[in-house]
Write a protein that holds these residues in place. Structure first.
Motif: not given
Length: 79
Positions: A24-46
């Protein structure tokens, strides 16, 4: 301790999540020119898992983030 099958499931879930973000390119449309980051977090039963993806034109920014992770990993190993 995480078992190999569980670790494989975590990586599979993370890769599918990242692929969805990348498609989904729209996820990147408004990024700063010199830096960006993405964080994902999840869990399971353990436990809980996370991934951080970062980009910077300044190599030191990425190095600093890696150093922070290394300090955390070393501290966690000592427990």
């Amino acid at each position: 301790m995480i078992e190999s099958g569980d670790a494989a499931k975590v990586v599979d879930a993370l890769s599918k999540n990242l692929a969805g973000v990348a498609m989904n390119k729209s996820n990147f449309e408004r990024l700063p020119d010199t830096f960006w980051g993405y964080f994902a977090r999840g869990h399971d039963g353990k436990g809980t898992f996370a991934v951080i993806v970062t980009y910077s034109e300044k190599e030191g920014d990425v190095d600093e983030l890696v150093k922070m992770y290394e300090k955390w990993a070393e501290k966690s190993k000592a427990r």
